[in-house]
Design a protein around this motif. Structure first.
Motif, PDB file in Angstrom:
ATOM      1  N   GLU A  58       0.633  -1.242  -0.260  1.00 51.86           N
ATOM      2  CA  GLU A  58       0.059  -0.180   0.415  1.00 51.86           C
ATOM      3  C   GLU A  58       0.577   1.258   0.041  1.00 51.86           C
ATOM      4  OE1 GLU A  58      -3.679   0.018   1.981  1.00 51.86           O
ATOM      5  OE2 GLU A  58      -3.616  -2.281   2.155  1.00 51.86           O
ATOM      6  N   ARG A  59       1.578   1.188   0.767  1.00 51.92           N
ATOM      7  CA  ARG A  59       2.400   2.122   1.243  1.00 51.92           C
ATOM      8  C   ARG A  59       2.030   4.058   1.435  1.00 51.92           C
ATOM      9  NH1 ARG A  59       4.793  -0.863  -3.263  1.00 51.92           N
ATOM     10  NH2 ARG A  59       6.724  -1.385  -2.224  1.00 51.92           N
ATOM     11  N   ARG A 103       0.063   9.224   0.133  1.00 53.55           N
ATOM     12  CA  ARG A 103       0.745   8.191  -0.166  1.00 53.55           C
ATOM     13  C   ARG A 103       2.507   8.338  -0.166  1.00 53.55           C
ATOM     14  NH1 ARG A 103      -1.075   4.983  -3.610  1.00 53.55           N
ATOM     15  NH2 ARG A 103      -3.325   4.759  -4.732  1.00 53.55           N
ATOM     16  N   MET A 104       2.998   7.821   0.141  1.00 50.38           N
ATOM     17  CA  MET A 104       4.731   7.814   0.112  1.00 50.38           C
ATOM     18  C   MET A 104       5.320   8.508  -1.099  1.00 50.38           C
ATOM     19  SD  MET A 104       6.745   8.037   2.676  1.00 50.38           S
ATOM     20  CE  MET A 104       7.259   6.978   3.948  1.00 50.38           C
ATOM     21  N   ALA A 117      16.014   8.749   1.682  1.00 55.33           N
ATOM     22  CA  ALA A 117      14.265   8.275   2.495  1.00 55.33           C
ATOM     23  C   ALA A 117      14.227   7.114   1.605  1.00 55.33           C
ATOM     24  CB  ALA A 117      13.642   9.711   2.529  1.00 55.33           C
ATOM     25  N   LYS A 118      13.160   6.199   1.686  1.00 47.77           N
ATOM     26  CA  LYS A 118      12.299   5.496   1.138  1.00 47.77           C
ATOM     27  C   LYS A 118      11.344   5.090   1.802  1.00 47.77           C
ATOM     28  CE  LYS A 118      14.891   1.945   4.515  1.00 47.77           C
ATOM     29  NZ  LYS A 118      15.878   0.559   4.149  1.00 47.77           N
ATOM     30  N   ALA A 119      10.232   3.888   1.234  1.00 52.13           N
ATOM     31  CA  ALA A 119       8.800   4.135   1.026  1.00 52.13           C
ATOM     32  C   ALA A 119       8.955   2.285   1.879  1.00 52.13           C
ATOM     33  CB  ALA A 119       8.484   3.624  -0.147  1.00 52.13           C
ATOM     34  N   ASP A 120       9.917   1.173   1.582  1.00 46.94           N
ATOM     35  CA  ASP A 120       9.552   0.541   2.289  1.00 46.94           C
ATOM     36  C   ASP A 120      10.746  -0.201   3.716  1.00 46.94           C
ATOM     37  OD1 ASP A 120       7.793  -0.612   0.215  1.00 46.94           O
ATOM     38  OD2 ASP A 120       9.423  -1.131  -1.013  1.00 46.94           O
ATOM     39  N   PHE A 121      10.367  -0.637   4.375  1.00 45.17           N
ATOM     40  CA  PHE A 121      11.063  -0.935   5.501  1.00 45.17           C
ATOM     41  C   PHE A 121      10.286  -2.232   5.892  1.00 45.17           C
ATOM     42  CE2 PHE A 121       8.971   3.438   4.924  1.00 45.17           C
ATOM     43  CZ  PHE A 121      10.272   3.883   5.467  1.00 45.17           C
ATOM     44  N   ALA A 122      11.638  -3.103   6.117  1.00 41.26           N
ATOM     45  CA  ALA A 122      11.510  -4.296   7.270  1.00 41.26           C
ATOM     46  C   ALA A 122      11.594  -4.714   8.723  1.00 41.26           C
ATOM     47  CB  ALA A 122      12.836  -4.593   7.348  1.00 41.26           C
ATOM     48  N   ARG A 127      13.733   4.898  12.414  1.00 40.70           N
ATOM     49  CA  ARG A 127      13.335   5.806  13.643  1.00 40.70           C
ATOM     50  C   ARG A 127      13.896   6.551  11.946  1.00 40.70           C
ATOM     51  NH1 ARG A 127      17.577   8.474  17.968  1.00 40.70           N
ATOM     52  NH2 ARG A 127      16.787   9.878  18.037  1.00 40.70           N
ATOM     53  N   ILE A 128      13.334   7.336  11.862  1.00 41.34           N
ATOM     54  CA  ILE A 128      13.392   8.444  10.449  1.00 41.34           C
ATOM     55  C   ILE A 128      14.000  10.425  11.158  1.00 41.34           C
ATOM     56  CG2 ILE A 128      11.937   7.837   9.303  1.00 41.34           C
ATOM     57  CD1 ILE A 128      10.094   9.743  10.449  1.00 41.34           C
ATOM     58  N   THR A 129      14.157  10.882  10.608  1.00 44.40           N
ATOM     59  CA  THR A 129      15.298  12.177  10.714  1.00 44.40           C
ATOM     60  C   THR A 129      13.361  13.157  10.877  1.00 44.40           C
ATOM     61  OG1 THR A 129      14.733  13.242   8.287  1.00 44.40           O
ATOM     62  CG2 THR A 129      16.696  11.845   8.937  1.00 44.40           C
ATOM     63  N   ALA A 130      14.175  14.401  11.855  1.00 44.60           N
ATOM     64  CA  ALA A 130      12.882  15.347  11.682  1.00 44.60           C
ATOM     65  C   ALA A 130      12.546  16.055  10.456  1.00 44.60           C
ATOM     66  CB  ALA A 130      13.862  16.163  12.803  1.00 44.60           C
TER      67      ALA A 130
END
Length: 145
Positions: A58-59, A103-104, A117-122, A127-130
């Protein structure tokens, strides 16, 4: 204060009916299930900001919240109130559901490619940036107007 994505994914290759409803149930309960062994789980503290994400295929970002508790085992009352069968997680404050979702790809298109930055994570907690967080919130605000 740190920024995270709570990544909810289907283990199937096709979009699973109810995945968005599952995320909405967690948000409405003001709770999010997090396993004790989840990467970054022990780093979650009150005041951290999170984006709620429906991962591949879905993203889409479906909301945001502020952490009202660190990761902990559910009390008996919390276990009864939390959707699903998890043994613990975090409580949420300042919950905001996004309808329609974001939508990402729309978020990533607003970011400098150097941010990687990316759209898929395992992982379930990422953790992401501000700046990544702020960009997502700005895209959601634009979409709402």
């Amino acid at each position: 204060m740190a920024h995270y994505i709570f990544n909810l994914v289907s283990r199937e290759t096709a979009p699973r009916p109810g995945l968005r409803e599952r995320a909405a149930a967690f948000l409405r309960a003001g709770m999010w299930a997090v396993d004790r062994d989840e990467s970054h789980g022990s780093s979650l503290v009150v005041g951290d900001l999170v984006l709620v994400y429906l991962g591949a295929p879905e993203r889409k970002l479906v909301g945001r919240a502020e952490l009202a508790s660190p990761l902990h085992d559910w009390s008996e009352a919390e276990a009864q109130a939390c959707p699903g069968d998890s043994s613990g997680g975090v409580t949420l404050a300042e919950v905001e559901e996004w309808d329609p979702p974001v939508r990402m790809s729309a978020v990533l298109s607003q970011m400098d490619p150097s941010e990687k930055a990316k759209a898929d994570f395992a992982l379930g907690v990422v953790r992401i940036t501000a700046n990544e967080y702020a960009t997502a919130v700005a895209v959601a605000a634009e979409r709402a107007t």
